[in-house]
Scaffold this motif. Structure first.
Motif, short mmCIF file in Angstrom:
data_model
loop_
_atom_site.label_atom_id
_atom_site.label_comp_id
_atom_site.label_asym_id
_atom_site.label_seq_id
_atom_site.Cartn_x
_atom_site.Cartn_y
_atom_site.Cartn_z
N ARG A 1 -38.32 84.71 14.72
CA ARG A 1 -37.86 85.50 13.58
C ARG A 1 -37.68 84.65 12.33
NH1 ARG A 1 -33.98 90.49 15.09
NH2 ARG A 1 -35.14 91.27 16.88
N ASP A 2 -37.91 83.33 12.44
CA ASP A 2 -37.73 82.43 11.30
C ASP A 2 -39.02 82.18 10.54
OD1 ASP A 2 -35.07 82.12 11.66
OD2 ASP A 2 -35.19 80.22 12.72
N ARG A 3 -40.03 82.98 10.76
CA ARG A 3 -41.29 82.78 10.04
C ARG A 3 -41.05 82.87 8.54
NH1 ARG A 3 -45.23 86.54 13.81
NH2 ARG A 3 -45.32 85.13 15.61
N GLY A 4 -41.61 81.91 7.82
CA GLY A 4 -41.41 81.90 6.38
C GLY A 4 -40.27 81.01 5.95
N VAL A 5 -39.42 80.57 6.91
CA VAL A 5 -38.32 79.67 6.54
C VAL A 5 -38.91 78.31 6.20
CG1 VAL A 5 -36.19 78.56 7.31
CG2 VAL A 5 -36.68 80.91 7.97
N ASN A 6 -39.49 77.64 7.20
CA ASN A 6 -40.25 76.41 6.97
C ASN A 6 -41.39 76.41 7.97
OD1 ASN A 6 -38.73 74.77 4.91
ND2 ASN A 6 -37.09 75.03 6.41
N ASP A 7 -42.47 77.08 7.62
CA ASP A 7 -43.59 77.22 8.55
C ASP A 7 -44.13 75.86 8.95
OD1 ASP A 7 -43.52 79.98 8.62
OD2 ASP A 7 -44.85 80.20 6.89
N LEU A 8 -44.58 75.76 10.20
CA LEU A 8 -45.15 74.51 10.69
C LEU A 8 -46.53 74.29 10.08
CD1 LEU A 8 -44.31 74.73 14.51
CD2 LEU A 8 -42.95 73.72 12.68
N SER A 9 -46.81 73.04 9.74
CA SER A 9 -48.13 72.71 9.22
C SER A 9 -49.14 72.76 10.35
CB SER A 9 -48.12 71.31 8.60
OG SER A 9 -47.90 70.33 9.60
N SER A 10 -50.40 72.91 9.99
CA SER A 10 -51.45 72.94 11.02
C SER A 10 -51.53 71.62 11.76
CB SER A 10 -52.80 73.28 10.37
OG SER A 10 -53.12 72.32 9.36
N ALA A 11 -51.22 70.50 11.06
CA ALA A 11 -51.25 69.19 11.71
C ALA A 11 -50.18 69.08 12.80
CB ALA A 11 -51.04 68.09 10.66
N LEU A 12 -49.00 69.62 12.53
CA LEU A 12 -47.93 69.58 13.52
C LEU A 12 -48.22 70.53 14.67
CD1 LEU A 12 -45.27 68.34 14.32
CD2 LEU A 12 -44.08 70.04 12.93
#
Length: 370
Positions: free
Chosen positions: A205-216
């Motif tokens: 439910r935290d999408r948009g808070v600090n999305d993970l980078s594709s590298a991570l």
């Protein structure tokens, strides 16, 4: 263990883990204390076909494939990301995995907006630095660095709550498996020992808070943990946690099966209502997870024990449900009121049992909060 408010899994189940380790003759990856088969057995419990001399109780309730994929990931060189709604048992599964694999589940970093790179790498003992200068002795390793040095499992709770700078620092740890300490002239690299890995959790439910980078993302294997909706499995989870609660508080109080059915059915009804809602305003803010059911039941049990007649009633259960789930006012109260009138009232007339008292208790609780 009795003098700990909440003992970690490796202490709580120490005797059980010792016994499993003593009989474990299966191959173990790296420095693991238990083999993958025994890790799975510790978490999911034993069956007759296992042929063990004692029963191992189930501790996490969910699909077996989720546990197996998690174990296989940790035996590789990739991190494990457990993602799902709040209250789906992500942190508990991470704790059990760490306890079984390395007998230490306390190497934890809690992700927040205030988490910094120091929290996952290292910081300094200022007084020692002033007195003797920067050295390995004056360095304070993070839980992640401690896990690297010991070939253990490091845990990162609520990864998406941390900022992109912190997430970027984690990329190098997961890919390079070492941390550089540029402040030191020598002995300035901390290498990870075999067995080191990271279990991270993230709230879907935290999408948009600090999305993970594709590298991570590439450095993690994702295991999505769904909300448990199977009534039988959910009843087992709630019953397991309730028994633990009663033992911890030394409470002698029965939870009638009929009231457990009322609780399970209420959550099932509210989930169905949320699924059919047209907007977020028509849904409860609560995720309606199994963990929240346990919270409702715990509140009702403690209230009954301390202020009631030492017997759980449908009225107390309804009051706890309303008090726990009504987080927004007046929106959540309106949704609960609609549920009581539209679903519980007709059911209480048709089925009777505990439902009329549950309806009355819910109405009184809403009237008090309104």
């Amino acid at each position: 263990m009795s003098d700990l408010l909440r003992a970690p899994a490796e202490i709580k189940y120490a005797e059980e883990l010792d016994w499993l380790e003593s009989i474990d003759d299966n191959p173990k990856p790296f420095s693991w204390r238990l083999s993958p088969k025994m890790v799975r057995l510790f978490i999911l419990g034993s069956e007759r076909s296992d042929g063990l001399a004692r029963e191992i109780p189930q501790k996490w309730y969910g699909d077996r494939s989720f546990v197996e994929r998690s174990i296989v990931t940790l035996a590789s060189d990739r991190g494990l990301l457990l993602i799902g709604d709040p209250g789906t048992g992500k942190s508990w599964l991470a704790e059990l995995l760490s306890a079984a694999i390395c007998r230490n589940s306390t190497l934890v970093v809690q992700g927040t907006a205030g988490t910094t790179e120091d929290h996952i790498k290292y910081s300094w003992n200022v007084s020692m630095v002033i007195a003797k200068g920067q050295s390995r002795e004056s360095m304070i390793p993070s839980p992640i660095m401690t896990a690297m040095e010991g070939g253990a499992i490091g845990r990162f709770e609520e990864l998406t709550r941390s900022t992109s700078d912190v997430q970027d620092a984690l990329i190098s740890i997961l890919s390079e498996k070492y941390i550089s300490v540029p402040e030191l002239d020598s002995d300035n690299i901390v290498f990870a020992k075999p067995g080191f890995s990271i279990i991270a959790t993230a709230n879907s439910r935290d999408r948009g808070v600090n999305d993970l980078s594709s590298a991570l993302k590439r450095r993690f294997n994702f295991v999505r943990i769904p909300v448990v909706t199977n009534k039988k499995s959910e009843a087992e989870i709630v019953r397991f946690r309730t028994e633990e609660l009663l033992r911890r508080h030394q409470i002698e109080l029965d939870v009638p099966p009929t009231l457990l059915d009322v609780l399970l059915q209420s959550f099932a009804d509210l989930r169905a209502s949320a699924a059919a809602a047209g907007s977020d305003d028509e849904k409860l803010e609560s995720a309606l997870s199994s963990a929240e059911q346990i919270g409702v039941l715990e509140d009702a049990i403690l209230h009954s024990n301390f202020f009631g007649e030492r017997a759980l009633t449908a009225r107390t259960l309804a009051s706890s449900l309303v008090g726990s789930l009504a987080r927004r006012e007046p929106e959540d109260l309106a949704i609960l009121n609609k549920y009581l009138h539209g679903v519980v009232e007709p059911r209480s007339k048709e089925e009777g049992g505990s439902w009329p008292e549950f309806l009355e208790g819910g109405r009184d609780a809403i009237a008090t909060l309104s």
